[in-house]
Write an enzyme that holds these catalytic residues in place. Structure first.
Site, PDB file in Angstrom:
ATOM      1  N   ASP A  45      -0.809  -7.016  13.341  1.00  0.00           N
ATOM      2  CA  ASP A  45      -2.012  -7.875  13.363  1.00  0.00           C
ATOM      3  C   ASP A  45      -1.636  -9.329  13.029  1.00  0.00           C
ATOM      4  O   ASP A  45      -2.009 -10.269  13.757  1.00  0.00           O
ATOM      5  CB  ASP A  45      -3.000  -7.313  12.315  1.00  0.00           C
ATOM      6  CG  ASP A  45      -4.413  -7.850  12.469  1.00  0.00           C
ATOM      7  OD1 ASP A  45      -4.678  -8.578  13.429  1.00  0.00           O
ATOM      8  OD2 ASP A  45      -5.256  -7.521  11.604  1.00  0.00           O
ATOM      9  N   SER A 133      -1.574   2.602  13.098  1.00  0.00           N
ATOM     10  CA  SER A 133      -1.749   3.301  11.798  1.00  0.00           C
ATOM     11  C   SER A 133      -0.446   3.734  11.110  1.00  0.00           C
ATOM     12  O   SER A 133      -0.506   4.288  10.017  1.00  0.00           O
ATOM     13  CB  SER A 133      -2.669   4.532  11.919  1.00  0.00           C
ATOM     14  OG  SER A 133      -4.025   4.145  11.963  1.00  0.00           O
TER      15      SER A 133
HETATM   16  N1  AR6 Z   1       5.281  -5.600  17.590  1.00  0.00           N
HETATM   17  C1  AR6 Z   1       5.118  -4.255  17.697  1.00  0.00           C
HETATM   18  N2  AR6 Z   1       4.932  -3.453  16.621  1.00  0.00           N
HETATM   19  C2  AR6 Z   1       4.911  -4.040  15.402  1.00  0.00           C
HETATM   20  C3  AR6 Z   1       5.067  -5.433  15.210  1.00  0.00           C
HETATM   21  C4  AR6 Z   1       5.259  -6.224  16.392  1.00  0.00           C
HETATM   22  N3  AR6 Z   1       5.405  -7.550  16.313  1.00  0.00           N
HETATM   23  N4  AR6 Z   1       5.005  -5.696  13.868  1.00  0.00           N
HETATM   24  C5  AR6 Z   1       4.820  -4.503  13.247  1.00  0.00           C
HETATM   25  N5  AR6 Z   1       4.775  -3.511  14.166  1.00  0.00           N
HETATM   26  P1  AR6 Z   1       0.794  -2.080  10.878  1.00  0.00           P
HETATM   27  P2  AR6 Z   1      -1.457  -0.197  10.639  1.00  0.00           P
HETATM   28  C6  AR6 Z   1       4.585  -2.060  13.997  1.00  0.00           C
HETATM   29  O1  AR6 Z   1       1.019  -2.049   9.403  1.00  0.00           O
HETATM   30  O2  AR6 Z   1      -0.580   0.810   9.982  1.00  0.00           O
HETATM   31  C7  AR6 Z   1      -2.665  -4.923   9.033  1.00  0.00           C
HETATM   32  O3  AR6 Z   1      -2.636  -5.690   7.861  1.00  0.00           O
HETATM   33  C8  AR6 Z   1       4.946  -1.462  12.642  1.00  0.00           C
HETATM   34  O4  AR6 Z   1       6.350  -1.227  12.563  1.00  0.00           O
HETATM   35  O5  AR6 Z   1       0.871  -3.382  11.565  1.00  0.00           O
HETATM   36  O6  AR6 Z   1      -2.369   0.260  11.738  1.00  0.00           O
HETATM   37  C9  AR6 Z   1      -4.058  -4.832   9.618  1.00  0.00           C
HETATM   38  O7  AR6 Z   1      -4.808  -6.015   9.398  1.00  0.00           O
HETATM   39  C10 AR6 Z   1       4.168  -0.151  12.680  1.00  0.00           C
HETATM   40  O8  AR6 Z   1       4.918   0.879  13.330  1.00  0.00           O
HETATM   41  O9  AR6 Z   1      -0.654  -1.442  11.270  1.00  0.00           O
HETATM   42  C11 AR6 Z   1      -4.654  -3.668   8.903  1.00  0.00           C
HETATM   43  O10 AR6 Z   1      -5.194  -4.049   7.655  1.00  0.00           O
HETATM   44  C12 AR6 Z   1       2.964  -0.472  13.559  1.00  0.00           C
HETATM   45  O11 AR6 Z   1       3.214  -1.763  14.116  1.00  0.00           O
HETATM   46  C13 AR6 Z   1      -3.472  -2.766   8.701  1.00  0.00           C
HETATM   47  O12 AR6 Z   1      -2.325  -3.590   8.704  1.00  0.00           O
HETATM   48  C14 AR6 Z   1       1.646  -0.509  12.811  1.00  0.00           C
HETATM   49  O13 AR6 Z   1       1.830  -1.060  11.525  1.00  0.00           O
HETATM   50  C15 AR6 Z   1      -3.337  -1.781   9.819  1.00  0.00           C
HETATM   51  O14 AR6 Z   1      -2.313  -0.874   9.499  1.00  0.00           O
END
Ligand code: AR6
Length: 183
Positions: A45, A133
């Protein structure tokens, strides 16, 4: 590349597995693993809002004013700002432990289904997903991968509009899990 048969149209929609940063993808829509506030956050995000610029938050604020928070499993759409993608679909994944594992699976599957439905509604044909997630929200990675692949394959099997889905894995563990499932 992995392929899913489109039973209605008889054409093939492709599923691609990519290790990397979703903000760099040239697709019609990238999906954001957002939170209910739609006001940004960390992880993917944060990366999407940074790469896309302030136009994304402006549109998220307008959606908030009109519709309120985004419930878990639902999806909304904004510009992709400065990124190569045309649109960002923001979906809210379940927080692991807040409901039963089975309910969590259903909510996570809804994220993938509702994101693809929104893409269809906007005429978008290629969609890239992060591993929703599996970061801050703590969903077990293997379980999430099974749900994600199952939901996307089921969607693609009964539709004619989406031509390509990309799973963007940022970490090696997720990449290996998806490779095993799709291979
Ligand atoms: N490109 C692709 N995947 C990514 C990237 C990127 N640039 N950066 C991280 N990931 P998360 P959630 C992956 O924590 O668990 C946020 O604060 C990461 O390795 O981003 O759904 C939101 O605002 C992981 O596998 O999302 C919410 O509050 C995946 O993205 C909360 O986090 C999801 O990790 C959502 O948590």
């Amino acid at each position: 590349m992995f392929q899913a048969i489109d039973q209605k149209a008889g054409v093939m929609a492709s599923i691609k597995l990519i290790k990397g940063d979703i903000t760099k993808e040239s697709v019609d829509a990238i999906v954001n693993a957002a939170n209910a506030s739609l006001m940004g956050g960390g992880g993917v995000d944060g990366a999407i809002h940074r790469a896309g610029g302030p136009a994304i938050l402006e549109e998220c604020k307008a959606i908030r004013r009109e519709c309120g928070e985004c419930p878990t499993g639902q999806a909304v759409i904004t510009t992709a700002g400065n990124m190569p993608a045309r649109k960002v679909i923001h979906t809210v994944g379940p927080i692991w432990g807040q409901q039963s594992p089975e309910k969590s699976d259903e909510l996570l599957a809804n994220c993938y289904r509702n994101s693809l439905s929104l893409a269809v509604r906007y005429g978008l044909k290629s969609v890239a997903f992060p591993n929703i997630s599996t970061g801050v929200y703590g969903f077990p990675k293997e379980r999430a991968a099974v749900v994600a692949v199952g939901a996307v394959q089921a969607f693609l099997a009964v539709q004619a509009e989406i031509e390509e889905v990309r799973f963007l894995c940022f970490d090696e563990e997720n990449y290996q899990l998806y490779e095993k499932l799709l291979g």
